[in-house]
Motif scaffolding. Structure first.
Motif, PDB file in Angstrom:
ATOM      1  N   ALA A  15       0.830  -1.206   0.000  1.00  0.00           N
ATOM      2  CA  ALA A  15       0.000   0.000   0.000  1.00  0.00           C
ATOM      3  C   ALA A  15       0.867   1.261   0.000  1.00  0.00           C
ATOM      4  O   ALA A  15       0.516   2.272  -0.624  1.00  0.00           O
ATOM      5  CB  ALA A  15      -0.935   0.001   1.206  1.00  0.00           C
ATOM      6  N   GLU A  16       2.006   1.199   0.677  1.00  0.00           N
ATOM      7  CA  GLU A  16       2.948   2.322   0.631  1.00  0.00           C
ATOM      8  C   GLU A  16       3.508   2.483  -0.779  1.00  0.00           C
ATOM      9  O   GLU A  16       3.591   3.605  -1.309  1.00  0.00           O
ATOM     10  CB  GLU A  16       4.093   2.087   1.611  1.00  0.00           C
ATOM     11  CG  GLU A  16       3.735   2.293   3.062  1.00  0.00           C
ATOM     12  CD  GLU A  16       4.965   2.116   3.933  1.00  0.00           C
ATOM     13  OE1 GLU A  16       5.632   3.124   4.199  1.00  0.00           O
ATOM     14  OE2 GLU A  16       5.259   0.974   4.331  1.00  0.00           O
ATOM     15  N   ALA A  17       3.912   1.370  -1.359  1.00  0.00           N
ATOM     16  CA  ALA A  17       4.489   1.408  -2.708  1.00  0.00           C
ATOM     17  C   ALA A  17       3.483   1.966  -3.715  1.00  0.00           C
ATOM     18  O   ALA A  17       3.863   2.636  -4.679  1.00  0.00           O
ATOM     19  CB  ALA A  17       4.939   0.010  -3.130  1.00  0.00           C
ATOM     20  N   GLU A  18       2.204   1.692  -3.492  1.00  0.00           N
ATOM     21  CA  GLU A  18       1.155   2.171  -4.399  1.00  0.00           C
ATOM     22  C   GLU A  18       0.802   3.637  -4.154  1.00  0.00           C
ATOM     23  O   GLU A  18       0.052   4.229  -4.918  1.00  0.00           O
ATOM     24  CB  GLU A  18      -0.094   1.317  -4.245  1.00  0.00           C
ATOM     25  CG  GLU A  18       0.089  -0.115  -4.725  1.00  0.00           C
ATOM     26  CD  GLU A  18      -1.144  -0.968  -4.487  1.00  0.00           C
ATOM     27  OE1 GLU A  18      -1.464  -1.784  -5.365  1.00  0.00           O
ATOM     28  OE2 GLU A  18      -1.794  -0.820  -3.416  1.00  0.00           O
ATOM     29  N   GLY A  19       1.356   4.200  -3.073  1.00  0.00           N
ATOM     30  CA  GLY A  19       1.052   5.592  -2.767  1.00  0.00           C
ATOM     31  C   GLY A  19      -0.284   5.779  -2.088  1.00  0.00           C
ATOM     32  O   GLY A  19      -0.863   6.875  -2.135  1.00  0.00           O
TER      33      GLY A  19
END
Length: 349
Positions: A161-165
């Protein structure tokens, strides 16, 4: 610039570990581009030690206001970036980071499916809506409600979810780590065309880490060589090539000049950019002492910088220092370094 000592001195100046000029935490992070931030407590010192008047309270305030964002970016690891840089930097790493975290999950025996990621996105959007800030411990029970009860799986889904922004760090008291949604106010910065983003990343790296090599930039960014070359080509007019000991180093036009301060001592945090920001660390660390600075699993330790060399380890609890060899720095310089760190943490007590 002809020797490893010259390289080390220039890096200390460009990283603002020698004669720092910055007064605000976000100025430091903006200059550095991205700063390794695995150790949540010590990454704040990584910022503070590069300020004229270090203040842990000031760094925490910048995190809570969202001026500095902590999220998984370069090499799928924790980084500090400014809110202005996050919007264009995150897309450079998105797809590669998602693949990495899915691979980590599979290797751990807890693979994550597309459906799990879809459910995770919906869940996080719901529970973090309304500008909520929740710790991982707060979030885990909500995942259990959608039949995801493995803590490692939750960790990997949060990283995706972090990587997806979708999420990044929320407010903190300096001890607890929280998550919040990527806010609408942050979206105002928009994205950049990829080549422009690569050029800006190259600028950030070489202005703060020079003298550095292409291999150093590739390592730090976690991006393919081809993309790093594109970024460097875009800013070629700002870069100067220096051959030192048969190796091609690049200097940025903003390069700072000055002399090493005699007998200076700096207490560096684990994962500091002076070490982890380069593939080749020989300019600052002797090969025989590498395992005292970091291990083969990528764990970096707190180290002592004596003038232009890593010369020992230190403990943040006792503020005790152990030197690798027979270094005997001036006692007053060592005491000054300890007091600088004590003063930093005391601002948050």
């Amino acid at each position: 610039m002809k020797t490893l000592k010259d390289i080390a001195t220039a890096r200390l100046l460009n990283q603002h570990l020698l004669r720092p000029l910055f007064t605000a935490p976000q100025e430091v992070v903006s200059w550095m581009g991205a700063m390794q931030a695995q150790d949540f407590s010590m990454c704040r010192w990584a910022v503070g030690v590069r300020m004229r008047k270090p203040s842990e309270a000031g760094v925490i305030e910048a995190l809570n206001k969202g001026d500095i964002i902590r999220s998984h970016l370069n090499r799928s690891t924790w980084q500090l970036v400014t809110k202005e840089d996050y919007h264009w930097m995150m897309p450079l790493h998105r797809e590669r980071s998602i693949r990495s975290w899915c691979a980590f999950a599979k290797q751990s025996g807890n693979p994550i499916s597309d459906k799990m990621m879809d459910n995770s996105r919906e869940l996080l959007t719901n529970i973090l809506g309304g500008k909520k800030h929740l710790t991982r411990e707060d979030i885990i029970p909500f995942y259990q409600e959608i039949d995801i009860d493995n803590a490692h799986t939750v960790r990997h889904l949060l990283a995706v979810a972090e990587a997806e922004g979708i999420i990044h760090n929320g407010c903190t008291d300096g001890r607890k780590i929280t998550y919040r949604l990527y806010g609408k106010d942050e979206n105002k910065f928009g994205c950049l065309p990829k080549e422009e983003a690569l050029a800006r990343l190259a600028t950030k790296y070489f202005q703060s880490h020079a003298p550095a090599t292409l291999a150093d930039f590739v390592w730090w960014s976690g991006l393919p060589v081809k993309e790093c070359r594109i970024g460097m080509e875009q800013i070629s007019s700002a870069l100067t090539v220096k051959m030192i000991n048969g190796t091609e180093y690049f200097l940025h036009e903003s390069n700072r000049y000055g002399k090493m301060q005699k007998d200076s001592i700096t207490l560096l945090p684990p994962y500091d950019e002076l070490l982890i920001g380069y593939k080749d660390r020989s300019a600052i660390l002797s090969k025989e002492h590498e395992r005292k600075a970091y291990n083969t699993f990528g764990i970096f330790y707190p180290v002592v910088l004596h003038e232009h060399r890593i010369a020992g380890n230190w403990s943040r609890k006792e503020l005790s220092v152990t030197f690798f060899e027979n270094d005997k720095p001036d006692a007053a310089c060592l005491e000054k370094a300890k007091k600088q760190y004590e003063k930093f943490v005391n601002t948050n007590r």
